[in-house]
Motif scaffolding. Structure first.
Motif, short mmCIF file in Angstrom:
data_model
loop_
_atom_site.label_atom_id
_atom_site.label_comp_id
_atom_site.label_asym_id
_atom_site.label_seq_id
_atom_site.Cartn_x
_atom_site.Cartn_y
_atom_site.Cartn_z
N UNK A 65 71.05 49.22 6.62
CA UNK A 65 70.86 50.58 6.47
C UNK A 65 72.20 50.81 6.98
N UNK A 66 73.26 50.44 6.87
CA UNK A 66 74.54 51.19 7.43
C UNK A 66 74.65 52.20 8.52
N UNK A 67 73.78 51.32 9.78
CA UNK A 67 73.28 51.96 11.27
C UNK A 67 74.73 51.51 12.36
N UNK A 68 75.26 52.34 13.03
CA UNK A 68 76.20 51.46 13.48
C UNK A 68 75.39 51.87 15.41
N UNK A 69 75.36 50.69 16.68
CA UNK A 69 73.98 50.63 16.66
C UNK A 69 75.51 50.44 18.49
N UNK A 70 75.12 51.27 19.63
CA UNK A 70 75.94 51.29 20.69
C UNK A 70 74.87 51.19 21.74
N UNK A 71 74.97 49.61 22.42
CA UNK A 71 74.52 49.56 24.35
C UNK A 71 74.84 50.01 25.09
N UNK A 72 73.99 50.19 25.94
CA UNK A 72 74.52 50.59 27.16
C UNK A 72 73.20 49.91 28.28
N UNK A 73 73.52 49.51 29.41
CA UNK A 73 73.26 49.16 30.15
C UNK A 73 72.48 50.73 31.26
N UNK A 74 71.86 50.51 31.79
CA UNK A 74 71.28 52.24 32.91
C UNK A 74 70.09 51.83 33.82
N UNK A 75 69.84 52.50 34.96
CA UNK A 75 69.61 52.11 35.83
C UNK A 75 68.45 52.95 35.86
N UNK A 76 67.05 52.36 36.22
CA UNK A 76 65.81 53.06 35.97
C UNK A 76 65.68 53.88 37.65
N UNK A 77 65.70 54.48 38.33
CA UNK A 77 65.81 55.30 39.36
C UNK A 77 64.44 56.01 39.37
N UNK A 78 63.91 55.62 40.80
CA UNK A 78 61.79 55.76 41.33
C UNK A 78 62.14 56.19 42.15
#
Length: 279
Positions: free
Chosen positions: A98-111
């Motif tokens: 689909x000609x879509x660029x994907x950028x990945x990032x790791x986040x922290x879920x804070x609760x």
């Protein structure tokens, strides 16, 4: 996929998701707002019912910019969030053609500790943020030049100009809806203009927090957060925060309010159609 548009089924889903917090928190928060007026006109799809393995929250078709029959509209910029990093491979396979660029990032879920013990109750009502008032006036009496207040929608442009994902018309429209329909608070400075503020998104994530440079390290944001969180707890509104893994300053700041890293991983994939890829 099965569309859940029955209030009894949505309430059953909400209670079921509560048993899987923190892993289900993003979806849990979204269903909370859907069950309390659905201000963002979202809809819920599940792979089966009443037993399910997958839940998808998306805008109703009338809310989509481009109508299509796909579950995911790949023709617009979007962000997919999930617990397993391995999900990224499936996303890349789905987007390759689909000609879509994907950028990945790791986040922290804070609760906070109380969020982990959430009781899925149907009694809490979001109502109108403007009508419910604020927890107390202690800070106003101590510092008359500053006033804790509801963030008015007229300041949407100010928020948009200082939000890292903002500075465009689409983000401005989104911010206006968040401020109008969801809890948003600020500290008004000596000139009657917000100097610190915080908002909530349609999944109950607290965000867009910002302090004007002149008023940083003055305690204004901390005071806003304390009273804002107190209000959310009083109204039984779930809330949480996510920050990028490398953002140590934000992690330290929210830590003083009782936030800590949840036991689950938190990944984000931002997908850009070819014509919307950022430079």
């Amino acid at each position: 996929m099965i569309l859940l548009n029955n209030s009894h089924k949505l309430l059953a889903l909400y209670k079921s998701l509560a048993r899987s917090i923190p892993e289900s928190l993003k979806v849990y928060g979204s269903v909370y707002h859907i069950n309390h007026g659905n201000p963002f006109n979202m809809e819920v799809l599940v792979d089966s019912w009443p037993e399910y393995q997958m839940v998808i929250i998306r805008p109703q078709k009338s809310e989509e910019v481009l109508k299509n029959c796909e579950i995911v509209n790949w023709k617009q910029r979007l962000q997919i969030q999930g617990l397993q990093e391995s999900l990224g491979e499936g996303i890349r396979v789905a987007t390759f053609s689909k000609s879509v660029k994907v950028e990945h990032s790791r986040a922290l879920l804070l609760v906070t500790e109380d969020i982990l013990k959430l009781n899925a109750s149907s009694k809490s009502k979001l109502g109108s943020w403007a009508e419910t008032g604020h927890p107390d006036d202690e800070f106003e009496s101590e510092t008359p030049n500053f006033k804790y207040a509801q963030l008015d929608v007229s300041y949407s442009g100010l928020v948009n100009d200082n939000w890292k994902r903002g500075k465009n018309e689409r983000s401005l429209h989104y911010i206006k809806r968040c401020i109008e329909d969801l809890p948003a608070a600020c500290m008004l400075g000596p000139e009657g203009v917000p100097v610190s503020w915080v908002t909530m998104d349609p999944s109950c994530e607290v965000g867009m927090a910002y302090s004007m440079e002149k008023y940083r390290r003055t305690g204004n944001m901390a005071r806003v957060m304390v009273r804002y969180m107190k209000y959310l707890r009083q109204k039984n509104i779930p809330f949480y925060i996510s920050v990028l893994e490398e953002n140590e300053d934000s992690r330290r700041f929210v830590g003083q309010f009782g936030f800590f890293e949840a036991s689950c991983e938190w990944h984000q994939w931002t997908c850009y159609p070819q014509n919307l890829v950022p430079f």
